[in-house]
Design an enzyme around this catalytic site. Structure first.
Site, PDB file in Angstrom:
ATOM      1  N   ASP A  92       1.041  -1.126  -0.304  1.00 20.93           N
ATOM      2  CA  ASP A  92       0.180  -0.265   0.371  1.00 20.93           C
ATOM      3  C   ASP A  92       0.792   0.965   0.165  1.00 20.93           C
ATOM      4  O   ASP A  92       1.953   0.832   0.636  1.00 20.93           O
ATOM      5  CB  ASP A  92      -0.535   0.279   1.107  1.00 20.93           C
ATOM      6  CG  ASP A  92      -1.915   0.885   1.389  1.00 20.93           C
ATOM      7  OD1 ASP A  92      -2.118   1.550   0.229  1.00 20.93           O
ATOM      8  OD2 ASP A  92      -2.398   1.144   1.971  1.00 20.93           O
ATOM      9  N   ASP A 264      -8.288  -7.085   0.200  1.00 18.86           N
ATOM     10  CA  ASP A 264      -7.297  -7.384   2.085  1.00 18.86           C
ATOM     11  C   ASP A 264      -8.396  -6.569   2.767  1.00 18.86           C
ATOM     12  O   ASP A 264      -9.128  -5.473   2.307  1.00 18.86           O
ATOM     13  CB  ASP A 264      -5.893  -6.452   1.602  1.00 18.86           C
ATOM     14  CG  ASP A 264      -6.331  -4.937   1.827  1.00 18.86           C
ATOM     15  OD1 ASP A 264      -7.371  -4.492   0.553  1.00 18.86           O
ATOM     16  OD2 ASP A 264      -6.087  -4.339   2.668  1.00 18.86           O
ATOM     17  N   CYS A 302     -14.294 -26.584   8.248  1.00 19.71           N
ATOM     18  CA  CYS A 302     -13.617 -26.119   7.574  1.00 19.71           C
ATOM     19  C   CYS A 302     -12.220 -27.661   8.402  1.00 19.71           C
ATOM     20  O   CYS A 302     -12.194 -28.390   8.450  1.00 19.71           O
ATOM     21  CB  CYS A 302     -12.869 -24.693   8.915  1.00 19.71           C
ATOM     22  SG  CYS A 302     -11.379 -24.150   8.339  1.00 19.71           S
ATOM     23  N   CYS A 304      -9.174 -26.378   8.847  1.00 20.34           N
ATOM     24  CA  CYS A 304      -7.772 -25.599   8.926  1.00 20.34           C
ATOM     25  C   CYS A 304      -7.101 -26.492  10.294  1.00 20.34           C
ATOM     26  O   CYS A 304      -7.785 -27.554  10.470  1.00 20.34           O
ATOM     27  CB  CYS A 304      -7.926 -24.185   9.015  1.00 20.34           C
ATOM     28  SG  CYS A 304      -8.711 -24.299  11.034  1.00 20.34           S
ATOM     29  N   CYS A 307      -9.383 -26.528  13.176  1.00 24.12           N
ATOM     30  CA  CYS A 307     -10.551 -26.938  13.119  1.00 24.12           C
ATOM     31  C   CYS A 307     -10.672 -28.391  13.463  1.00 24.12           C
ATOM     32  O   CYS A 307     -11.336 -29.460  14.041  1.00 24.12           O
ATOM     33  CB  CYS A 307     -11.802 -26.153  12.255  1.00 24.12           C
ATOM     34  SG  CYS A 307     -11.827 -24.701  12.265  1.00 24.12           S
ATOM     35  N   HIS A 333      -7.287 -19.714  11.663  1.00 22.01           N
ATOM     36  CA  HIS A 333      -9.293 -20.529  11.262  1.00 22.01           C
ATOM     37  C   HIS A 333      -9.403 -19.138  10.571  1.00 22.01           C
ATOM     38  O   HIS A 333      -9.580 -19.620   8.145  1.00 22.01           O
ATOM     39  CB  HIS A 333      -9.827 -20.784  12.167  1.00 22.01           C
ATOM     40  CG  HIS A 333     -11.485 -20.661  11.473  1.00 22.01           C
ATOM     41  ND1 HIS A 333     -11.404 -21.345  11.034  1.00 22.01           N
ATOM     42  CD2 HIS A 333     -11.998 -19.407  11.669  1.00 22.01           C
ATOM     43  CE1 HIS A 333     -13.270 -21.472  10.705  1.00 22.01           C
ATOM     44  NE2 HIS A 333     -13.047 -20.053  10.575  1.00 22.01           N
TER      45      HIS A 333
HETATM   46 ZN   LIG Z   1     -10.368 -23.705  10.677  1.00 18.09          ZN
END
Ligand SMILES: [Zn+2]
Length: 378
Positions: A92, A264, A302, A304, A307, A333
């Site tokens: 940026d 973003d 999820c 990840c 999770c 997550h």
């Molecule tokens: Zn997750």
């Protein structure tokens, strides 16, 4: 120079599937770029950011210029190498931080004068210097210095900001090396005609890509979408389009339908650190006592690490007692949630089924989330 290919545009909406080839790697669009303001996606290692599926991150010129300094980063081999990421980085321009963080800002056509929020030292950001800093950092995508007045913006202030943003974009474009991927930033606050004239004057500069700035700052969502919908048809179809600071899943979905490719926001990382998770069914405030005995996953849909490995009860415990692992696991997550969101969108566009997909996603995601000033910085 970047190469951008639009692989497919949806028939029913304006949603586009694209491939963006940058010096440090390839990015599949629509994409979400996690924010690593100071050269770090807070609490995560670069390996974890890669594992989330993110292909590009956003770092900030203002912060890195003040500390550790762009020349130091250049001497260390450039930003991607310095931060151990070795993949695409967008920086940026720092204009937004000059307005929001620095003290005693004085803006003239020459540039933005400010005092550092760190030590009070005085600096002047000119369009030329901002390009020079980003070139020293070795950014895959550099942003023009723009004037982004705080919301709400009166019409005369918005008009002046558009004029100055155009002037500065022209100077940035003249100052850049030919290989610098410089994006212009469309301003104009919530005034449709100013948005359109800002877009037209930037498009005349024939830049490698275009961003829409100065939105998602607290205006109503339908106003945001109206402004985006007026700008995207004016931008060249073969250049990437980036809506700065849009972070709520419903806003990202709406903007993709309007033909935006890049996003973003600090939401997934900041909210992760403060204990709010984005999950398939909406938002979860993990400290809430109703999670005390919940042995289920944070988000059963999820994949990840958080999770797969932990219960809501344990995650809540980490936040209640103040363990550093809590913010880290929720960030992990959330960053993955946003990448899954974008992967879902890309698959849906590929299949020509974006409307169906977004209807199903939003039905499940019954978020009460409303943009607030606190959440919406870019
Ligand atoms: Zn997750």
């Amino acid at each position: 120079m970047l190469q951008f290919r639009v692989e497919k545009t949806e028939v029913a909406s304006r949603a586009r599937l694209g491939t963006l080839v940058l010096p440090n790697g390839t990015v599949h669009t629509p994409c979400f770029m996690p924010v690593g303001t100071q050269g770090s996606v807070k609490t995560l290692t670069p390996a974890e950011v890669v594992e989330s599926g993110a292909e590009i991150i956003v770092c900030n010129t203002y912060h890195l210029y003040l500390r550790p300094g762009h020349k130091r980063i250049q001497a260390a081999g450039g930003l991607p190498k310095f931060i151990g990421w070795n993949r695409p980085v967008l920086t940026d321009s720092g204009g937004f931080q000059v307005y929001s963080l620095a003290a005693l800002t004085r803006v003239t056509d020459e540039g933005a004068q400010f005092q550092s929020h760190v030590d009070g030292s005085r600096h002047l950001f000119t369009p030329e210097l901002v390009v020079e800093i980003q070139e020293a950092l070795g950014s895959d995508i550099a942003m023009c210095l723009d004037e982004c007045p705080p919301y709400p913006v009166s019409r005369p202030v918005a008009e002046a900001a558009v004029a100055r943003t155009s002037l500065w974009a022209e100077r940035c474009s003249r100052a850049r090396k030919p290989e610098t991927n410089l994006f212009g930033i469309v301003q104009g606050a919530t005034y449709a005609d100013l948005r359109e004239s800002s877009a037209r004057s930037l498009v005349a500069l024939d830049l490698p890509g275009y961003a829409i700035g100065g939105l998602c700052l607290g205006e109503a969502s339908d106003v945001t979408y109206d402004m985006v919908g007026r700008v995207t048809p004016l931008l060249p179809i073969d250049r990437p389009r980036y809506l700065m600071g849009a972070g709520y899943p419903e806003d990202i979905i709406a903007a993709v339908k309007l033909g935006v490719d890049m996003f973003d926001c600090v939401l997934p990382t900041r909210n992760g650190r403060t204990g709010t998770a984005f999950v398939s069914s909406g938002r979860v405030v993990i400290r809430n006592s109703r999670h005390s005995d919940d042995l289920g996953a944070l988000d059963p849909m999820c994949d990840c690490y958080t999770c797969r490995s932990f219960t809501r009860a344990y995650l809540r415990h980490l936040f209640v007692v103040g363990e550093a692992l809590g913010p880290k696991l929720l960030t992990l997550h959330n960053v993955r949630f946003y990448q899954r969101l974008m992967q879902g969108m890309r698959a849906a566009i590929e299949q020509g089924a974006f409307e169906n997909w977004s209807g199903e996603f939003l039905d499940r995601y019954r978020s009460s989330a409303q943009p607030t000033g606190e959440d919406s910085d870019r």
